[in-house]
Design an enzyme around this catalytic site. Structure first.
Site, PDB file in Angstrom:
ATOM      1  CD  GLU A  71      -2.565   1.360   2.570  1.00  0.00           C
ATOM      2  OE1 GLU A  71      -3.782   1.401   2.374  1.00  0.00           O
ATOM      3  OE2 GLU A  71      -2.049   1.355   3.704  1.00  0.00           O
ATOM      4  CG  ASP A  72       3.200   1.948   3.220  1.00  0.00           C
ATOM      5  OD1 ASP A  72       2.237   2.681   3.515  1.00  0.00           O
ATOM      6  OD2 ASP A  72       3.604   1.018   3.941  1.00  0.00           O
ATOM      7  NE  ARG A  91       8.169  -0.136   3.117  1.00  0.00           N
ATOM      8  CZ  ARG A  91       6.857  -0.226   3.211  1.00  0.00           C
ATOM      9  NH1 ARG A  91       6.239   0.354   4.222  1.00  0.00           N
ATOM     10  NH2 ARG A  91       6.148  -0.888   2.317  1.00  0.00           N
ATOM     11  NE  ARG A 138       8.533   5.247   8.192  1.00  0.00           N
ATOM     12  CZ  ARG A 138       8.241   3.963   8.011  1.00  0.00           C
ATOM     13  NH1 ARG A 138       7.576   3.579   6.938  1.00  0.00           N
ATOM     14  NH2 ARG A 138       8.623   3.067   8.900  1.00  0.00           N
ATOM     15  CG  HIS A 169       1.599   4.719   7.676  1.00  0.00           C
ATOM     16  ND1 HIS A 169       1.969   3.409   7.432  1.00  0.00           N
ATOM     17  CD2 HIS A 169       2.528   5.495   7.061  1.00  0.00           C
ATOM     18  CE1 HIS A 169       3.075   3.394   6.704  1.00  0.00           C
ATOM     19  NE2 HIS A 169       3.432   4.650   6.470  1.00  0.00           N
ATOM     20  CG  LEU A 250       7.318  -6.715  10.791  1.00  0.00           C
ATOM     21  CD1 LEU A 250       7.518  -7.359   9.429  1.00  0.00           C
ATOM     22  CD2 LEU A 250       8.665  -6.355  11.396  1.00  0.00           C
ATOM     23  CB  CYS A 256       0.044  -1.965   5.067  1.00  0.00           C
ATOM     24  SG  CYS A 256      -0.086  -3.202   6.324  1.00  0.00           S
TER      25      CYS A 256
HETATM   26  C1  CIR Z   1       7.098   0.037   7.916  1.00  0.00           C
HETATM   27  O1  CIR Z   1       7.478   0.461   9.001  1.00  0.00           O
HETATM   28  O2  CIR Z   1       7.180   0.712   6.894  1.00  0.00           O
HETATM   29  C2  CIR Z   1       6.520  -1.350   7.837  1.00  0.00           C
HETATM   30  N1  CIR Z   1       7.144  -2.184   8.811  1.00  0.00           N
HETATM   31  C3  CIR Z   1       5.022  -1.323   8.057  1.00  0.00           C
HETATM   32  C4  CIR Z   1       4.275  -0.611   6.986  1.00  0.00           C
HETATM   33  C5  CIR Z   1       2.789  -0.637   7.198  1.00  0.00           C
HETATM   34  N2  CIR Z   1       2.143   0.043   6.138  1.00  0.00           N
HETATM   35  C6  CIR Z   1       0.902   0.499   6.192  1.00  0.00           C
HETATM   36  O3  CIR Z   1       0.253   0.391   7.204  1.00  0.00           O
HETATM   37  N3  CIR Z   1       0.415   1.105   5.120  1.00  0.00           N
END
Ligand code: CIR
Length: 265
Positions: A71-72, A91, A138, A169, A250, A256
């Site tokens: 998703e990110d 990332r 972020r 987030h 995590l 996500c």
């Molecule tokens: C992070 O810290 O980027 C990953 N461990 C978790 C990302 C979760 N992403 C989301 O909720 N959209």
């Protein structure tokens, strides 16, 4: 009113990589178990498919431990897709890996490119009428401004809001349930950012239940939050509980794990 924000023909997911054990986390609550995560992921995908949607499963990317959290990497809108610029340095490369898959499905792909612009999909909540973007560790103002510029001619309205301090987030703490309704923690809704929407609060002590997804006729929520589940069921939603113990280590939840969209050629 359209239902662009929760009716989708497609989703993209990515298989968890063996490197997931090195994924980012705010607090160390233990090493995620890959086999358990794979089982939860399979259940998640089967549930998306149950709604009739096409789910594209991308291969694992071992070079990017957090790449299961697709998703990110992008924001998929009715008119086109925008490739994000993640604020977590480890990332950044994930977004470029996603771009060709979106280009194969969408006619119009745009990219956040500013060297000082950072934005992750987890900070973005698309509703029927606007796109709320939470500033966070972020996602910064430059990233939000660039998203607003890139999507203005698609008729999108971007509204900058705030992710609560210490929360990864914006969508860690909220989800869209239908055209008018948002599920939220009270620490987020107390900011007043959801005025005009109908709100359902997650139960006290169940803040981790706030990250759900409405996907066609179903609401997917993490298992283990019975009081919030009961509130959603009582409100009339068809709820499916999905194991999330390993992703939770995590800071990941339901949203996500997929990009959800209806491609426009
Ligand atoms: C992070 O810290 O980027 C990953 N461990 C978790 C990302 C979760 N992403 C989301 O909720 N959209």
């Amino acid at each position: 009113m359209s239902d662009r924000s929760y009716r989708f023909t497609h989703a993209i997911t990515r298989k968890p990589a063996a490197s997931i054990i090195a994924g980012l986390r705010a607090v160390d609550t233990g090493t995620p178990d890959l086999a358990t995560m794979q089982a939860h992921h399979a259940d998640y995908i089967a549930t998306l498919r149950e709604t009739g949607a096409t789910v594209i499963e991308l291969e694992a990317l071992d070079a990017y431990p957090d790449s299961v959290f697709v998703e990110d990497t992008a924001l998929c809108l009715p008119s086109g897709a925008v490739v994000m610029r993640p604020g977590a340095p480890s990332r950044l490369g994930e977004a470029a890996e996603m771009a060709p898959h979106l280009a194969a499905l969408y006619g119009d792909i745009r990219r956040i490119e500013g060297a000082d612009s950072f934005i992750e999909g987890g900070d973005i909540l698309m509703t029927e009428t606007e796109i709320l973007v939470g500033r966070s560790a972020r996602t910064n103002a430059a990233g939000i401004a660039e998203l607003a510029r890139l999507t203005a001619d698609w008729g999108e309205v971007v509204r900058e809001v705030h992710t609560p301090p210490g929360v990864l987030h914006f969508k860690t703490d909220c989800s869209l349930l239908d055209a008018e309704t948002i599920l939220s923690t009270t620490r987020l809704s107390a900011s007043g950012c959801f005025q005009g929407y109908r709100l359902i609060d997650v139960a006290e002590g169940e803040e981790a239940a706030a990250n759900t997804i409405r996907f066609n006729d179903l609401v997917l929520m993490p298992a283990g939050f019975p009081r919030t589940r009961d509130r959603l069921v009582q409100a009339g939603y068809d709820v499916r509980e999905i194991g999330n113990s390993e992703c939770a280590k995590l800071d990941g939840g339901m949203s996500c794990l997929s990009l959800r969209f209806t491609p426009k050629p």
